[in-house]
Design a protein around this motif. Structure first.
Motif: not given
Lengths: 234, 210
Positions: A19, A23, A26-27, B75, B78, B82, B85-86, B89
């Protein structure tokens, strides 16, 4: 399909690793794919801020580049310790964290008149604040200003980005009568003006005293650092 | 299973009222205090949380059977981080103005308890589609409260709605009137009191909530 034991140690470690790697990739991919677009946006935004300090506001994103090039004649970089220009550097490219070593200084031309722009940074209540102060060619009268902030309180300190506040600086003088050494231009709380000449102060934002004080300090500090450059232009 | 079966509809409508994240589950209070001094950031924050809750619910729901029980919270975190953050951006690249206005709030979304609460309580046990509805419902339930609180605070604190002036200048004491903006309303503490008043009214109306 065989039933996996999702509670085993090995499974947990492998799962977490997979995972995290997915991630991370991806980031990293998203960040690097979008970086050029983001940087272009940041540059355009900075140009719009500089133009705003010359009272040129509301320029379209697509027209910003051309307008900036037409108005800003020179973007010099001075050393922090002496009035020497660092050759071959563009003041626009100096990030604010290098303001301690380098002093960017813009020379603009609006309607045939020369204007000087001093960039500055300071501290507000919650985070950094910054601004541009444009001066007439007498190096004493404020032509226009632009201020912004990282994270001041919405509706209070954040109002320093609003036009009415920035416009209140127009025509104010840097120095008080009879003293051309210390920067007198101030942001003061309503009712605390004392004996100051109305030429030397603007009122702070009501309810945002600490942010207003931050702007006050930033202006005094920022402008006094540029006094040698400004005096040389006169 | 029908797309809009009774259970699915409830997953969406319950959080709007009877299971409202703020009024009943008492989740997401922290950000409700921070962003409600004016209406516009309150609405933007409400919508952002709706989008993020919905999609993180879907993602967690899709992988829920593979997640090791002992590290499920990590998890979830995370995935949320993520996603945020995406989104941040993408905003920065394509709608820079919006991202500047949202700068503070985007970070706040990650810490919003509604997200973790719904992931843990709903998405871990349910399929993607009900989880999506649950996420949208909870986000909107949260947005409703934010809008109510933001409306009252902006009106009484600044005399404006969406930045438009509604209290005429001539009423103000500065101009010889009898009215003064309530500076207290601009402080986070008043948001807490308003949220409490909201919960009070909500419970008085829905007597069967424990």
């Amino acid at each position: 399909m065989a039933k996996l034991n999702t509670n085993g140690n090995l499974y947990t470690i492998v799962y977490a690793t997979v995972i995290v790697i997915i991630v991370a990739f991806l980031l990293a991919f998203v960040a690097s794919a979008l970086k050029p677009t983001q940087d272009a946006n940041v540059a355009i935004d900075k140009k719009q801020q500089i133009l705003a300090s010359l009272n040129i506001r509301g320029v379209e994103k697509t027209a910003t580049e051309a307008k900036y090039d037409a108005v800003i004649k020179q973007a010099l970089v001075y050393k922090a310790t002496s009035a020497d220009v660092i050759e071959g550097e563009d003041g626009f490219d100096v990030p604010s964290k290098e303001f301690k070593e380098k002093r960017p200084f813009y020379i603009a031309e609006v309607d045939g008149q020369t204007k000087y722009i001093v960039p500055m940074t300071g501290a507000g209540l919650w985070g950094g604040i910054w601004g541009y102060v444009a001066l007439d060619d007498d190096c004493e009268t404020v032509f226009g200003t632009y201020f912004s902030h990282e994270s001041e309180t919405a509706g209070l300190g954040a109002r320093i980005v609003e036009e009415w506040f920035q416009d209140s600086f127009k025509g104010k003088k840097l120095y008080a009568d009879g003293d051309d050494k210390t920067i007198a231009l101030s942001v003061v709380k309503k009712g605390k003006e004392g004996t100051m000449s109305p030429d030397n102060y603007v009122n702070g934002v009501t309810g945002a005293t600490l942010t207003s004080n931050g702007v006050d300090e930033m202006i005094k500090d920022g402008l006094s650092k540029y006094q040698d450059i400004l005096n040389a232009q006169k | 299973m029908a797309l809009f079966s009774k259970e699915n509809r409830q997953a969406f409508t319950n959080p709007l009222n009877l299971d409202n994240p703020i009024a009943v589950q008492v989740l997401g209070i922290c950000s409700a205090l921070a962003v409600t001094s004016q209406l516009k950031p309150a609405i933007v924050m409400g919508l952002s949380v709706t989008v993020i809750t919905a999609f993180s619910n879907v993602i967690i729901s899709l992988i829920r059977k593979t997640i090791p029980n002992r590290i499920r919270i990590i998890i979830q975190l995370v995935v949320v981080a993520a996603l945020v953050t995406i989104v941040s951006n993408i905003l920065k690249a394509y709608v820079y103005d919006v991202s500047v206005q949202l700068s503070v709030y985007v970070g706040l979304i990650i810490t919003n308890c509604i997200l973790m609460g719904r992931l843990e309580a709903f998405a871990m046990q349910n399929g993607p589609w009900p989880s999506f509805l649950d996420g949208v419902g909870n986000g909107l339930g949260y947005a409703i409260v934010l809008i109510v609180v933001g409306f009252v605070r902006e009106l009484l604190g600044f005399g404006t709605i969406f930045g438009f002036q509604v209290v005429p200048d001539s009423w103000l004491m500065d101009n010889g009137g009898l009215y003064l903006h309530n500076g207290m309303m601009t402080m986070p503490a008043m948001a807490l009191i308003l949220v409490a008043c909201f919960i009070w009214a909500h419970r008085a109306y829905n007597k069967d909530i424990e």
